[in-house]
Design a protein around this motif. Structure first.
Motif, PDB file in Angstrom:
ATOM      1  N   ILE A  97      88.672  51.483  25.283  1.00  0.00           N
ATOM      2  CA  ILE A  97      89.214  51.962  26.563  1.00  0.00           C
ATOM      3  C   ILE A  97      89.914  53.300  26.377  1.00  0.00           C
ATOM      4  N   LEU A  98      89.622  54.235  27.264  1.00  0.00           N
ATOM      5  CA  LEU A  98      90.342  55.505  27.331  1.00  0.00           C
ATOM      6  C   LEU A  98      91.133  55.526  28.627  1.00  0.00           C
ATOM      7  N   ILE A  99      92.423  55.813  28.532  1.00  0.00           N
ATOM      8  CA  ILE A  99      93.259  56.004  29.714  1.00  0.00           C
ATOM      9  C   ILE A  99      93.588  57.490  29.793  1.00  0.00           C
ATOM     10  N   THR A 100      93.282  58.094  30.933  1.00  0.00           N
ATOM     11  CA  THR A 100      93.501  59.520  31.109  1.00  0.00           C
ATOM     12  C   THR A 100      94.351  59.782  32.352  1.00  0.00           C
ATOM     13  N   TYR A 101      94.940  60.970  32.400  1.00  0.00           N
ATOM     14  CA  TYR A 101      95.712  61.358  33.570  1.00  0.00           C
ATOM     15  C   TYR A 101      94.848  62.046  34.622  1.00  0.00           C
ATOM     16  N   ARG A 102      93.571  62.245  34.291  1.00  0.00           N
ATOM     17  CA  ARG A 102      92.665  62.947  35.201  1.00  0.00           C
ATOM     18  C   ARG A 102      91.740  61.949  35.889  1.00  0.00           C
ATOM     19  N   GLY A 103      91.910  61.805  37.204  1.00  0.00           N
ATOM     20  CA  GLY A 103      91.101  60.878  37.973  1.00  0.00           C
ATOM     21  C   GLY A 103      90.768  61.458  39.329  1.00  0.00           C
ATOM     22  N   PRO A 104      90.383  60.609  40.287  1.00  0.00           N
ATOM     23  CA  PRO A 104      90.011  61.077  41.622  1.00  0.00           C
ATOM     24  C   PRO A 104      91.086  61.923  42.304  1.00  0.00           C
ATOM     25  N   GLU A 105      92.357  61.617  42.047  1.00  0.00           N
ATOM     26  CA  GLU A 105      93.435  62.395  42.679  1.00  0.00           C
ATOM     27  C   GLU A 105      93.518  63.812  42.125  1.00  0.00           C
ATOM     28  N   MET A 106      92.774  64.052  41.011  1.00  0.00           N
ATOM     29  CA  MET A 106      92.703  65.397  40.439  1.00  0.00           C
ATOM     30  C   MET A 106      91.265  65.909  40.438  1.00  0.00           C
ATOM     31  N   GLY A 107      90.418  65.258  41.231  1.00  0.00           N
ATOM     32  CA  GLY A 107      89.050  65.731  41.404  1.00  0.00           C
ATOM     33  C   GLY A 107      88.048  65.230  40.392  1.00  0.00           C
ATOM     34  N   ILE A 108      88.445  64.324  39.486  1.00  0.00           N
ATOM     35  CA  ILE A 108      87.530  63.784  38.478  1.00  0.00           C
ATOM     36  C   ILE A 108      87.151  62.358  38.875  1.00  0.00           C
ATOM     37  N   THR A 109      85.875  62.150  39.207  1.00  0.00           N
ATOM     38  CA  THR A 109      85.451  60.848  39.736  1.00  0.00           C
ATOM     39  C   THR A 109      84.410  60.140  38.871  1.00  0.00           C
ATOM     40  N   SER A 110      83.997  60.768  37.766  1.00  0.00           N
ATOM     41  CA  SER A 110      82.983  60.136  36.913  1.00  0.00           C
ATOM     42  C   SER A 110      83.208  60.501  35.458  1.00  0.00           C
ATOM     43  N   LYS A 111      82.608  59.721  34.568  1.00  0.00           N
ATOM     44  CA  LYS A 111      82.694  60.012  33.135  1.00  0.00           C
ATOM     45  C   LYS A 111      82.046  61.357  32.822  1.00  0.00           C
ATOM     46  N   LYS A 112      80.981  61.673  33.533  1.00  0.00           N
ATOM     47  CA  LYS A 112      80.285  62.938  33.304  1.00  0.00           C
ATOM     48  C   LYS A 112      81.196  64.128  33.594  1.00  0.00           C
ATOM     49  N   LEU A 113      81.918  64.069  34.709  1.00  0.00           N
ATOM     50  CA  LEU A 113      82.843  65.159  35.058  1.00  0.00           C
ATOM     51  C   LEU A 113      83.956  65.269  34.027  1.00  0.00           C
ATOM     52  N   LEU A 114      84.401  64.122  33.522  1.00  0.00           N
ATOM     53  CA  LEU A 114      85.459  64.123  32.508  1.00  0.00           C
ATOM     54  C   LEU A 114      84.950  64.754  31.209  1.00  0.00           C
ATOM     55  N   ARG A 115      83.722  64.420  30.818  1.00  0.00           N
ATOM     56  CA  ARG A 115      83.126  65.001  29.609  1.00  0.00           C
ATOM     57  C   ARG A 115      82.967  66.510  29.742  1.00  0.00           C
ATOM     58  N   ASN A 116      82.633  66.957  30.944  1.00  0.00           N
ATOM     59  CA  ASN A 116      82.346  68.379  31.158  1.00  0.00           C
ATOM     60  C   ASN A 116      83.581  69.270  31.099  1.00  0.00           C
ATOM     61  N   ILE A 117      84.778  68.678  31.090  1.00  0.00           N
ATOM     62  CA  ILE A 117      86.004  69.486  31.031  1.00  0.00           C
ATOM     63  C   ILE A 117      86.078  70.260  29.726  1.00  0.00           C
ATOM     64  N   ASN A 118      85.705  69.592  28.623  1.00  0.00           N
ATOM     65  CA  ASN A 118      85.816  70.209  27.303  1.00  0.00           C
ATOM     66  C   ASN A 118      84.429  70.299  26.668  1.00  0.00           C
ATOM     67  N   PRO A 119      83.981  71.512  26.325  1.00  0.00           N
ATOM     68  CA  PRO A 119      82.625  71.664  25.761  1.00  0.00           C
ATOM     69  C   PRO A 119      82.405  70.903  24.459  1.00  0.00           C
ATOM     70  N   LEU A 120      83.466  70.724  23.651  1.00  0.00           N
ATOM     71  CA  LEU A 120      83.317  69.990  22.395  1.00  0.00           C
ATOM     72  C   LEU A 120      83.119  68.501  22.637  1.00  0.00           C
ATOM     73  N   ILE A 121      83.789  67.979  23.670  1.00  0.00           N
ATOM     74  CA  ILE A 121      83.643  66.555  24.008  1.00  0.00           C
ATOM     75  C   ILE A 121      82.198  66.257  24.399  1.00  0.00           C
ATOM     76  N   LYS A 122      81.529  67.231  25.027  1.00  0.00           N
ATOM     77  CA  LYS A 122      80.143  67.038  25.463  1.00  0.00           C
ATOM     78  C   LYS A 122      79.196  66.869  24.278  1.00  0.00           C
ATOM     79  N   LYS A 123      79.576  67.441  23.130  1.00  0.00           N
ATOM     80  CA  LYS A 123      78.688  67.438  21.966  1.00  0.00           C
ATOM     81  C   LYS A 123      78.828  66.204  21.084  1.00  0.00           C
ATOM     82  N   ILE A 124      79.954  65.499  21.235  1.00  0.00           N
ATOM     83  CA  ILE A 124      80.176  64.319  20.412  1.00  0.00           C
ATOM     84  C   ILE A 124      80.291  63.080  21.302  1.00  0.00           C
TER      85      ILE A 124
END
Length: 353
Positions: free
Chosen positions: A272-299
């Motif tokens: 489980i990952l708990i993050t501070y970024r969710g729908p109230e900050m415009g992030i509604t999917s795992k894909k959008l969360l991954r896209n925040i950081n280019p390095l996260i997208k690669k691993i």
């Protein structure tokens, strides 16, 4: 021998009442002196609280003196406001740094709408003219950079943040620190006692679980990764709720930065990952969360693909009931042991990618 016993009995009176005359909440302290209270804030500044009409001790400047109980306050922190409400003094909050859309506390939403509570600007760009106009008895701020200007205006300020993340114990007990501004110490102590009783019951019940999900709690930015250290109240809440916190050995400030290598070395095992970024900050999917950081997208980090991702909601910071937050965490980790109809403090990201 009799003289020694007598001396030991009267020694506490000769030295004073010790702990009975003071309270320590993490780095924050309250010392009860003759006719006033001396407090220390998050960066070590001294401020005295004097009852209205009472004599003011010598040696203190205007910005170090607060008349209590306070009638008008400005509060940066959502949590601070929630504790003030728990003390029964939400009507004293006159200035905030979050707009109406962020507030879940009805009194603040209505207050902003009716012009009784004022938005004084974003937290790091406050309107000092508006603060001066409100003329608060005290400003509760997490930003030390406002201190010089407020001192210049003669407005007392307490810094409610510190370099070290507050433990769960200090997080819950912070209401006691705020209570001294309202002469509501007994009400605060009663609330704290009830909170720890509920937390103890959750901890005891969570021990029945046969499996502990591996949990990480932090925030992903374009060029950095932040995680909650093991000494933080949130990490400790995870453990009490029956989770295994994977950054338990890291100690420091709230949301501290770590290398992407260290993050990946732990996160790849997380359930489980708990993050501070969710729908109230415009992030509604795992894909959008991954896209925040280019390095996260690669691993491939397990929670962002096969595991679970939850984000905090504004409501989490606007409740004094930390025990209920822990219960909700327990309901996420162990739904059969801790049934809950719906999530209040956390948002569950849709499964899949």
């Amino acid at each position: 021998m009799k003289k020694i016993v007598i001396f030991l009995l009267i020694l506490p009176f000769l030295l004073g009442c010790g702990k009975e005359n003071s309270e320590q909440i993490g780095v924050f302290s309250v010392i009860y002196k003759d006719g006033y209270k001396e407090i220390t804030d998050g960066i070590g500044r001294k401020i005295i609280l004097v009852k209205k009409g009472g004599p003011i001790p010598e040696g203190y400047k205007k910005y170090q003196i607060v008349r209590i109980p306070v009638r008008k306050v400005i509060a940066y922190s959502l949590y601070t406001v929630s504790l003030i409400k728990e003390l029964g003094h939400i009507d004293t909050v006159r200035g905030v740094v979050f707009k109406k859309s962020a507030w879940k506390i009805p009194e603040i939403r209505n207050g902003i709408e009716k012009g009784r509570v004022f938005f004084i600007g974003e937290s790091f760009h406050v309107d000092f003219e508006k603060i001066k106009e409100i003329d608060p008895d005290i400003v509760f701020s997490w930003d030390p950079s406002v201190v010089p200007k407020l001192e210049e205006l003669g407005i007392p300020c307490v810094i409610t943040s510190s370099k070290i993340a507050p433990s769960l114990k200090d997080h819950v007990r912070f209401i006691l620190y705020l209570s001294v501004f309202y002469n509501e110490e007994e009400k605060a102590k009663s609330f704290i006692e009830k909170e720890f009783k509920k937390i103890k019951e959750i901890k005891s019940k969570a021990k029945r679980a046969t499996h502990k999900p591996k949990v990480i709690w932090g925030d992903i930015y374009p060029k950095k990764i932040l995680v909650e250290p093991g000494n933080s109240w949130s990490a400790q809440a995870v453990k009490i709720a029956g989770g295994k916190y994977l950054f338990d050995d890291i100690q420091g400030a709230s949301c501290m930065q770590i290398t992407i290598e260290k993050f990946f070395s732990r996160a790849k095992y997380a359930d489980i990952l708990i993050t501070y970024r969710g729908p109230e900050m415009g992030i509604t999917s795992k894909k959008l969360l991954r896209n925040i950081n280019p390095l996260i997208k690669k691993i491939k980090i397990k929670p962002l693909y096969k595991g679970e991702v939850y984000s905090t909601r504004w409501k989490l910071w606007q409740t004094a009931d930390t025990a209920d937050i822990i219960y909700e965490l327990a309901s996420i980790f162990h739904p059969k042991l801790f049934p809950r109809k719906r999530l209040i403090y956390f948002y569950r990201f849709p499964r899949g990618r």
